[in-house]
Write an enzyme that holds these catalytic residues in place. Structure first.
Site, short mmCIF file in Angstrom:
data_model
loop_
_atom_site.label_atom_id
_atom_site.label_comp_id
_atom_site.label_asym_id
_atom_site.label_seq_id
_atom_site.Cartn_x
_atom_site.Cartn_y
_atom_site.Cartn_z
N LYS A 120 27.48 28.07 54.77
CA LYS A 120 26.71 27.07 54.02
C LYS A 120 27.58 25.89 53.61
O LYS A 120 27.13 24.75 53.64
CB LYS A 120 26.10 27.71 52.77
CG LYS A 120 24.96 28.69 53.02
CD LYS A 120 24.34 29.11 51.69
CE LYS A 120 23.69 30.47 51.70
NZ LYS A 120 22.44 30.57 52.44
N GLY A 168 20.17 35.86 53.15
CA GLY A 168 19.26 36.91 52.67
C GLY A 168 19.19 37.00 51.15
O GLY A 168 18.89 38.04 50.60
N GLY A 169 19.49 35.89 50.48
CA GLY A 169 19.38 35.87 49.02
C GLY A 169 20.49 36.61 48.30
O GLY A 169 20.50 36.70 47.08
N HIS A 239 14.22 35.39 45.80
CA HIS A 239 14.69 34.48 46.86
C HIS A 239 14.43 34.99 48.27
O HIS A 239 15.02 34.51 49.22
CB HIS A 239 16.19 34.16 46.68
CG HIS A 239 16.53 33.66 45.32
ND1 HIS A 239 15.95 32.56 44.75
CD2 HIS A 239 17.38 34.15 44.38
CE1 HIS A 239 16.42 32.37 43.54
NE2 HIS A 239 17.28 33.33 43.27
N GLU A 279 16.07 24.36 56.61
CA GLU A 279 15.43 24.67 55.34
C GLU A 279 15.73 23.59 54.30
O GLU A 279 16.88 23.19 54.14
CB GLU A 279 15.93 26.02 54.81
CG GLU A 279 15.57 27.18 55.73
CD GLU A 279 15.86 28.55 55.10
OE1 GLU A 279 15.15 29.50 55.44
OE2 GLU A 279 16.79 28.65 54.26
N ARG A 296 18.16 30.52 64.81
CA ARG A 296 17.48 31.61 65.51
C ARG A 296 15.97 31.44 65.32
O ARG A 296 15.54 30.53 64.62
CB ARG A 296 17.89 32.95 64.89
CG ARG A 296 17.69 32.92 63.38
CD ARG A 296 17.82 34.26 62.74
NE ARG A 296 18.07 34.15 61.31
CZ ARG A 296 17.14 33.95 60.37
NH1 ARG A 296 15.88 33.83 60.72
NH2 ARG A 296 17.47 33.86 59.10
P1 ADP Z 1 19.83 32.67 51.63
O1 ADP Z 1 20.52 32.08 52.80
O2 ADP Z 1 20.65 33.72 50.94
O3 ADP Z 1 18.43 33.11 51.92
P2 ADP Z 1 19.10 30.08 50.66
O4 ADP Z 1 20.15 29.08 50.45
O5 ADP Z 1 18.30 29.98 51.91
O6 ADP Z 1 19.73 31.53 50.55
O7 ADP Z 1 18.11 30.09 49.42
C1 ADP Z 1 17.10 31.05 49.28
C2 ADP Z 1 16.13 30.65 48.20
O8 ADP Z 1 16.80 30.46 46.96
C3 ADP Z 1 15.41 29.33 48.42
O9 ADP Z 1 14.29 29.49 49.23
C4 ADP Z 1 15.05 28.94 47.01
O10 ADP Z 1 13.95 29.66 46.55
C5 ADP Z 1 16.24 29.40 46.21
N1 ADP Z 1 17.24 28.30 46.05
C6 ADP Z 1 18.28 28.08 46.85
N2 ADP Z 1 18.98 27.01 46.43
C7 ADP Z 1 18.38 26.56 45.32
C8 ADP Z 1 18.64 25.48 44.40
N3 ADP Z 1 19.67 24.67 44.53
N4 ADP Z 1 17.78 25.32 43.37
C9 ADP Z 1 16.72 26.14 43.20
N5 ADP Z 1 16.44 27.17 44.02
C10 ADP Z 1 17.26 27.39 45.07
#
Ligand code: ADP
Length: 696
Positions: A120, A168-169, A239, A279, A296
């Site tokens: 990231k 994956g949150g 998430h 995203e 993917r």
């Molecule tokens: P992962 O790769 O672990 O799934 P992500 O970066 O895709 O994590 O984020 C997953 C979810 O977390 C997002 O869909 C959103 O709901 C929340 N999220 C991520 N970043 C932020 C942020 N800066 N502010 C608020 N919510 C966030």
């Protein structure tokens, strides 16, 4: 879709995504090779494949994640390409490279593109000067506590710590103020290290109530690309996405174009190839910020397929075979047709913190599928759900001309999906889909928390329907016995087939819900009902009210000792039709709002096995003799009534010392299976002794 792309491909995955990829490949005449672990030997994806290779092992690490085993399987079968699905090796750059080295096409982007987006922090660094908006934050290499604290001050609270290598949150922590920052950093590092073997963190401003809106992009090998519009995936639990839809409600054409072009810019920056998802977080002011790119096919790709008519796996196969996008495809040529919504069905226990659930799927019946209802499933009835892999069982997707119709179609289909044996989030999903807030598309990533109260309200128990089912059951036995079957008149759903005449005019039912609530219901057959169906309509006296119930029950199928039935019910004039599953000891009603379980024949279950007695009729038959009267005290084991069924006599005995409250049938009466014959009041031990002494 008849041109030659590959002779044979291997699908390096399991479950619904493996089955889904096979469907497209096989339609193209491509032979498919499945791989499987010891736990999956009889899994659906193995059965559907043209060939299957056992990897051995049960854990993911021993099987689907072992890239050497996977590559060996491809070589051994002569597969020319590998589709990785999502999860497992799909975003593993080393695996993509190993495929390239082995001369096997990896159906996905280049290893370099996976690497560029795999982290990231470096992905954000790469995009810093691209004009793509990033969530304000820090994604630098310097990871000292001092630096992170200083950056946190600059960014402001609340903020989000994320594992750079995360996904994956996992490894995400919200920090509300400077007071806890130190501890939160330490904890986030620990989580990141244990989940990803990498403790680097990045910091983002924590946006309040954003929406998760992502854009599907697709690029060929020569840098031509299109975006296939957006998906809203805001309905999340911790998430993790739960419901996804396309297009995103409330999008304007201008915003769609800006987000689409930003997503394409990200893909072009890394010379992307194939299907990818960019995203974004979208705030209330329609400002959007890049979060990450998934290199993917996504779990939620079907909603995009449904609104665009594009088969994304077909496009993936074309591009992996060195061809471009199909002829005539351009950004302008891509339509948005209606609306589609997807729900993810997980084997998990909503009553126990959504922990993954395991067990045998004793019941798994799909709803009727059509052009507007799609089920991507990796399981079938009888499967063992193991603890080794992701607990997602299937995805149900529905399309409609607009969002309202798509939602209606999805709710109807989900209500018709019958599952039992393993705990699932089915009912939770039904509730989500039933929320007014969802119908109004009040979407944001805290949607579930915001609606927690309504989501956890217990459903009122539908005793009427359970009672009606019990009342109608004897008609089923006659249905299967009567030869030939009388045909109901098509125009009248209440037309009776003439088999009900043996139903008793009065019945007392003992109903018990799965949580142990017990209700006695008294049913009286209505005389005034017209024609032959007089016994199909009852006046039902429940605890505090009476209702008119009427209906018919039909056998759909039988799965082991479970009968799958369809109940057409009219309760106080209100019509409804619902599927239900019935076994000797359970009744499971699949109501539109969620399923409800009832315990059946408890006496029969516990007592009958011991002494072939009980207070309910063990089977349909005739009362021969009644030996007690109301008001009489009886001893444990005393014979109360004698029944004849199937030319055998059965004694109905008192389970304990008791007072006879009511005798519900007399000698000569015909009774249906499960009919309550007598009512007793169980006496306390002391009373029973006194009674015995007095009698002695
Ligand atoms: P992962 O790769 O672990 O799934 P992500 O970066 O895709 O994590 O984020 C997953 C979810 O977390 C997002 O869909 C959103 O709901 C929340 N999220 C991520 N970043 C932020 C942020 N800066 N502010 C608020 N919510 C966030």
């Amino acid at each position: 879709m008849t041109e030659h792309l590959f002779n044979k491909i291997l699908i390096a995955n399991r479950g619904e995504i493996a089955v889904r990829v096979m469907r497209t490949a096989q339609a193209l005449g491509i032979r498919t090779v499945a791989i499987y672990s010891d736990a999956d030997a009889s899994a659906l994806h193995v059965q559907q494949a043209d060939e299957a290779i056992a990897l051995g092992g049960v854990t993911a690490a021993e099987s689907y994640l072992d890239m050497h085993k996977v590559l060996d399987a491809a070589r051994a079968t002569g597969a020319e390409a590998i589709h990785p699905g999502y999860g497992f090796l799909s975003e593993n750059a080393a695996f993509a490279r190993a495929c390239e080295d082995a001369g096997i096409a990896f159906i996905g982007p280049s290893a370099a593109a996976i690497e560029a987006m795999g982290d990231k922090a470096s992905a954000k660094a790469l995009l810093a000067d691209s004009g793509v908006p990033l969530v304000p934050g820090y994604h630098g290499d310097e990871q000292s506590d001092e630096r992170l604290s200083a950056e946190a001050e600059r960014i402001g609270y609340p903020l989000l710590l994320k594992a750079s290598a995360g996904g994956g949150g996992k490894g995400m922590r919200i920090v509300l103020s400077a007071a806890t920052l130190h501890d939160d950093i330490a904890a986030a590092r620990r989580e990141a290290r244990s989940a990803f073997g990498d403790d680097r963190l990045l910091i983002e401003k924590y946006l309040i109530r954003p929406r998760h809106v992502e854009v599907q992009v697709f690029m060929d090998s020569s840098g031509n690309g299109v975006y296939l519009f957006e998906r809203d995936c805001s309905v999340q639990r911790r998430h993790q996405k739960v419901i996804e839809e396309a297009p995103a409600p409330g999008m304007t054409a201008a915003l769609r174009q800006r987000m689409g072009e930003a997503a394409l810019a990200v893909a072009q920056r890394i010379q992307y190839r194939g299907a990818g998802t960019v995203e974004f977080l979208l705030d209330a002011n329609h400002e959007f910020f890049f979060m990450e790119m998934n290199t993917r096919l996504q779990v939620e790709h079907p909603v995009t397929e449904m609104i665009t008519g594009v088969d994304l796996v077909y496009w993936q196969l074309r591009v992996a075979a060195g061809k471009g996008l199909p002829d005539g495809v351009s950004q302008q040529s891509l339509p948005i047709n209606g609306h589609a919504i997807e729900v993810r069905l997980y084997a998990e226990d909503p009553d126990n913190h959504f922990l993954p659930a395991i067990g045998r799927l004793t019941l798994w019946q799909a709803p009727e599928l059509s052009a507007s209802v799609r089920l991507d499933s990796g399981v079938q009835q009888g499967d063992e759900v193991s603890p080794y892999y992701d607990p997602m069982l299937a995805k149900l997707i529905a399309h409609g001309r607009d969002r309202t119709e798509a939602l209606h179609n999805l709710r109807t289909a989900l209500a018709a999906l019958q599952v039992d044996g393993v705990k699932t989030n089915r009912d939770f999903l039904l509730r989500l889909l039933s929320l007014d807030a969802f119908a109004r598309a009040e979407l944001s990533t805290d949607f579930i928390e915001r609606n927690q109260h309504e989501l956890t309200q217990p459903l009122p128990t539908r005793w009427e329907l359970a009672a009606l089912t019990e009342l109608l059951l004897p008609t089923l036995a006659s249905q299967s016995q009567s030869q030939p079957q009388p045909q109901p008149q098509a125009h009248d759903p209440w037309y009776a087939d003439g088999f009900q005449s043996a139903l008793p005019a009065q019945r007392v039912l003992r109903l018990e819900s799965a949580v142990g609530d017990v209700l006695r219901a008294r049913a009286r057959a209505n005389e005034q009902a017209h024609g032959l169906d007089r016994n199909q309509s009852w006046n039902l006296l429940l605890a505090d009210h009476s209702v008119q119930v009427q209906g018919r029950l039909e056998l759909n199928s039988q799965a082991g000792d479970i009968r799958l039935l369809q109940l057409e019910a009219r309760v106080n004039g209100q019509l409804q039709s619902l599927p239900l599953a019935l076994s000797e000891h359970e009744l499971l009603l699949f109501l539109p709002q969620g399923s409800q379980r009832f315990v059946r024949n408890r006496w029969l279950g516990e007592q009958a096995q011991e002494d072939h007695g009980g207070l309910t009729a063990p089977m349909a038959g005739q009362v021969l003799e009644v030996r007690v009267q109301p008001g009489e005290q009886v001893k444990a084991g005393q014979v109360l009534m004698i029944m004849e069924a199937m030319k055998m006599e059965h004694s109905i005995r008192a389970p304990q010392a008791a007072l006879v409250q009511a005798v519900l049938y007399q000698a000569g009466d015909q009774v249906a299976e499960g009919t309550e014959l007598l009512q007793l009041e169980i006496m306390a031990e002391a009373d029973a002794e006194n009674a015995a002494e007095a009698g002695a």
